[in-house]
Design a protein around this motif. Structure first.
Motif, PDB file in Angstrom:
ATOM      1  N   ILE A  13       0.857  -1.181   0.000  1.00 33.12           N
ATOM      2  CA  ILE A  13       0.000   0.000   0.000  1.00 33.12           C
ATOM      3  C   ILE A  13       0.906   1.248   0.000  1.00 33.12           C
ATOM      4  O   ILE A  13       1.878   1.310   0.736  1.00 33.12           O
ATOM      5  CB  ILE A  13      -0.950  -0.019   1.214  1.00 33.12           C
ATOM      6  N   PRO A  14       0.657   2.214  -0.866  1.00 40.62           N
ATOM      7  CA  PRO A  14       1.519   3.397  -0.923  1.00 40.62           C
ATOM      8  C   PRO A  14       1.546   4.161   0.411  1.00 40.62           C
ATOM      9  O   PRO A  14       0.508   4.375   1.033  1.00 40.62           O
ATOM     10  CB  PRO A  14       0.883   4.249  -2.028  1.00 40.62           C
ATOM     11  N   ARG A  15       2.732   4.544   0.838  1.00 45.78           N
ATOM     12  CA  ARG A  15       2.903   5.239   2.122  1.00 45.78           C
ATOM     13  C   ARG A  15       2.143   6.563   2.172  1.00 45.78           C
ATOM     14  O   ARG A  15       1.732   6.994   3.240  1.00 45.78           O
ATOM     15  CB  ARG A  15       4.379   5.471   2.414  1.00 45.78           C
ATOM     16  N   ARG A  16       1.916   7.184   1.035  1.00 45.44           N
ATOM     17  CA  ARG A  16       1.194   8.462   1.042  1.00 45.44           C
ATOM     18  C   ARG A  16      -0.259   8.304   1.487  1.00 45.44           C
ATOM     19  O   ARG A  16      -0.925   9.267   1.836  1.00 45.44           O
ATOM     20  CB  ARG A  16       1.281   9.137  -0.320  1.00 45.44           C
ATOM     21  N   PHE A  17      -0.769   7.057   1.463  1.00 47.10           N
ATOM     22  CA  PHE A  17      -2.131   6.791   1.926  1.00 47.10           C
ATOM     23  C   PHE A  17      -2.208   6.616   3.438  1.00 47.10           C
ATOM     24  O   PHE A  17      -3.286   6.619   4.011  1.00 47.10           O
ATOM     25  CB  PHE A  17      -2.702   5.539   1.267  1.00 47.10           C
ATOM     26  N   LEU A  18      -1.068   6.435   4.093  1.00 47.65           N
ATOM     27  CA  LEU A  18      -1.038   6.165   5.536  1.00 47.65           C
ATOM     28  C   LEU A  18      -1.049   7.486   6.295  1.00 47.65           C
ATOM     29  O   LEU A  18      -0.057   7.902   6.880  1.00 47.65           O
ATOM     30  CB  LEU A  18       0.183   5.314   5.887  1.00 47.65           C
ATOM     31  N   VAL A  19      -2.194   8.136   6.313  1.00 47.89           N
ATOM     32  CA  VAL A  19      -2.324   9.497   6.852  1.00 47.89           C
ATOM     33  C   VAL A  19      -2.745   9.533   8.324  1.00 47.89           C
ATOM     34  O   VAL A  19      -2.835  10.597   8.910  1.00 47.89           O
ATOM     35  CB  VAL A  19      -3.311  10.324   5.995  1.00 47.89           C
ATOM     36  N   PRO A  40       2.911  -0.059  24.256  1.00 49.98           N
ATOM     37  CA  PRO A  40       2.239   0.523  23.088  1.00 49.98           C
ATOM     38  C   PRO A  40       3.190   0.739  21.916  1.00 49.98           C
ATOM     39  O   PRO A  40       4.359   1.066  22.108  1.00 49.98           O
ATOM     40  CB  PRO A  40       1.701   1.860  23.606  1.00 49.98           C
ATOM     41  N   VAL A  41       2.655   0.541  20.711  1.00 46.95           N
ATOM     42  CA  VAL A  41       3.405   0.735  19.476  1.00 46.95           C
ATOM     43  C   VAL A  41       2.568   1.617  18.558  1.00 46.95           C
ATOM     44  O   VAL A  41       1.396   1.336  18.324  1.00 46.95           O
ATOM     45  CB  VAL A  41       3.683  -0.619  18.780  1.00 46.95           C
ATOM     46  N   SER A  42       3.172   2.686  18.039  1.00 46.76           N
ATOM     47  CA  SER A  42       2.478   3.567  17.101  1.00 46.76           C
ATOM     48  C   SER A  42       2.613   2.992  15.695  1.00 46.76           C
ATOM     49  O   SER A  42       3.705   2.608  15.267  1.00 46.76           O
ATOM     50  CB  SER A  42       3.059   4.982  17.161  1.00 46.76           C
ATOM     51  N   VAL A  43       1.485   2.958  14.969  1.00 52.57           N
ATOM     52  CA  VAL A  43       1.453   2.358  13.635  1.00 52.57           C
ATOM     53  C   VAL A  43       0.793   3.335  12.666  1.00 52.57           C
ATOM     54  O   VAL A  43      -0.314   3.819  12.928  1.00 52.57           O
ATOM     55  CB  VAL A  43       0.665   1.022  13.663  1.00 52.57           C
ATOM     56  N   ALA A  44       1.467   3.606  11.544  1.00 49.82           N
ATOM     57  CA  ALA A  44       0.880   4.434  10.489  1.00 49.82           C
ATOM     58  C   ALA A  44      -0.143   3.597   9.733  1.00 49.82           C
ATOM     59  O   ALA A  44       0.072   2.407   9.474  1.00 49.82           O
ATOM     60  CB  ALA A  44       1.965   4.918   9.537  1.00 49.82           C
ATOM     61  N   ALA A  68      -8.406  -0.469  10.054  1.00 46.89           N
ATOM     62  CA  ALA A  68      -7.121   0.183   9.805  1.00 46.89           C
ATOM     63  C   ALA A  68      -6.380  -0.612   8.741  1.00 46.89           C
ATOM     64  O   ALA A  68      -6.252  -1.834   8.846  1.00 46.89           O
ATOM     65  CB  ALA A  68      -6.297   0.254  11.086  1.00 46.89           C
ATOM     66  N   TYR A  69      -5.909   0.075   7.706  1.00 43.55           N
ATOM     67  CA  TYR A  69      -5.133  -0.535   6.634  1.00 43.55           C
ATOM     68  C   TYR A  69      -3.680  -0.127   6.840  1.00 43.55           C
ATOM     69  O   TYR A  69      -3.368   1.068   6.856  1.00 43.55           O
ATOM     70  CB  TYR A  69      -5.654  -0.078   5.271  1.00 43.55           C
ATOM     71  N   CYS A  70      -2.789  -1.115   7.021  1.00 47.25           N
ATOM     72  CA  CYS A  70      -1.392  -0.867   7.390  1.00 47.25           C
ATOM     73  C   CYS A  70      -0.451  -1.579   6.430  1.00 47.25           C
ATOM     74  O   CYS A  70      -0.864  -2.426   5.640  1.00 47.25           O
ATOM     75  CB  CYS A  70      -1.124  -1.384   8.804  1.00 47.25           C
ATOM     76  N   LEU A  71       0.842  -1.262   6.565  1.00 50.52           N
ATOM     77  CA  LEU A  71       1.862  -1.933   5.772  1.00 50.52           C
ATOM     78  C   LEU A  71       1.971  -3.403   6.170  1.00 50.52           C
ATOM     79  O   LEU A  71       1.703  -3.753   7.320  1.00 50.52           O
ATOM     80  CB  LEU A  71       3.213  -1.248   5.964  1.00 50.52           C
ATOM     81  N   PRO A  72       2.379  -4.260   5.244  1.00 51.09           N
ATOM     82  CA  PRO A  72       2.589  -5.666   5.592  1.00 51.09           C
ATOM     83  C   PRO A  72       3.598  -5.794   6.739  1.00 51.09           C
ATOM     84  O   PRO A  72       4.507  -4.981   6.885  1.00 51.09           O
ATOM     85  CB  PRO A  72       3.171  -6.265   4.303  1.00 51.09           C
ATOM     86  N   GLY A  73       3.412  -6.826   7.540  1.00 47.34           N
ATOM     87  CA  GLY A  73       4.314  -7.072   8.659  1.00 47.34           C
ATOM     88  C   GLY A  73       3.799  -6.581   9.991  1.00 47.34           C
ATOM     89  O   GLY A  73       4.314  -6.952  11.039  1.00 47.34           O
ATOM     90  N   ILE A  74       2.765  -5.757   9.976  1.00 46.52           N
ATOM     91  CA  ILE A  74       2.170  -5.271  11.222  1.00 46.52           C
ATOM     92  C   ILE A  74       1.367  -6.420  11.848  1.00 46.52           C
ATOM     93  O   ILE A  74       0.641  -7.115  11.157  1.00 46.52           O
ATOM     94  CB  ILE A  74       1.241  -4.061  10.955  1.00 46.52           C
ATOM     95  N   THR A  75       1.527  -6.594  13.147  1.00 43.06           N
ATOM     96  CA  THR A  75       0.759  -7.634  13.833  1.00 43.06           C
ATOM     97  C   THR A  75      -0.110  -6.999  14.912  1.00 43.06           C
ATOM     98  O   THR A  75       0.301  -6.045  15.566  1.00 43.06           O
ATOM     99  CB  THR A  75       1.679  -8.689  14.473  1.00 43.06           C
ATOM    100  N   ALA A  76      -1.294  -7.538  15.067  1.00 41.28           N
ATOM    101  CA  ALA A  76      -2.221  -7.085  16.101  1.00 41.28           C
ATOM    102  C   ALA A  76      -3.120  -8.263  16.443  1.00 41.28           C
ATOM    103  O   ALA A  76      -4.051  -8.576  15.703  1.00 41.28           O
ATOM    104  CB  ALA A  76      -3.037  -5.895  15.621  1.00 41.28           C
ATOM    105  N   ALA A  77      -2.814  -8.924  17.546  1.00 40.35           N
ATOM    106  CA  ALA A  77      -3.576 -10.104  17.960  1.00 40.35           C
ATOM    107  C   ALA A  77      -4.994  -9.704  18.350  1.00 40.35           C
ATOM    108  O   ALA A  77      -5.231  -8.581  18.803  1.00 40.35           O
ATOM    109  CB  ALA A  77      -2.884 -10.769  19.140  1.00 40.35           C
ATOM    110  N   PRO A  78      -5.945 -10.629  18.183  1.00 33.20           N
ATOM    111  CA  PRO A  78      -7.292 -10.344  18.670  1.00 33.20           C
ATOM    112  C   PRO A  78      -7.263  -9.938  20.135  1.00 33.20           C
ATOM    113  O   PRO A  78      -6.445 -10.438  20.903  1.00 33.20           O
ATOM    114  CB  PRO A  78      -8.024 -11.678  18.484  1.00 33.20           C
TER     115      PRO A  78
END
Length: 114
Positions: A13-19, A40-44, A68-78
């Motif tokens: 996903i293009p980084r310019r979309f991660l606003v 806590p971890v901040s995620v674009a 939330a739509y993020c870059l690949p590799g981001i993890t967030a467990a239920p």
């Protein structure tokens, strides 16, 4: 445009979309005092605050109020705790890895939130 170049451009996903930015506190489990969360971890991301029905990992039909739509590799467990830009605190319903396998769609992680 050259087909190989197009695939490289659309790999993620293009980084310019991660606003937007969300804060994820990973769910570690329950204790006698209640749920436990990691640091806590901040995620674009690109945050879509739209209500829709989704299935939880357990198969129940639940309502998601944001995605939330993020870059690949981001993890967030239920059950991880998420703070939205508005300050609202919510929880992860499920995370989906979206991989287009070279079909020209942007690879990304979709985090469905309560």
């Amino acid at each position: 445009m050259d087909r190989v170049l197009w695939r490289l451009l659309m790999a993620t996903i293009p980084r310019r979309f991660l606003v937007h930015a969300i804060t994820i506190e990973p769910y570690l489990g329950d204790s006698s005092t209640g749920p436990q969360y990691g640091p806590p971890v901040s995620v674009a991301c690109l945050l879509d605050e739209q209500t829709r029905g989704v299935r939880s990992p357990g198969g129940e039909q639940v309502t998601s109020t944001s995605t939330a739509y993020c870059l690949p590799g981001i993890t967030a467990a239920p059950f991880s705790r998420v703070t939205l830009p508005s300050g609202r605190i919510t929880k992860v319903i499920q995370t989906k890895n979206r991989d287009g396998k070279g079909l020209g769609t942007p690879n990304h992680v979709e985090i469905q939130l309560e």
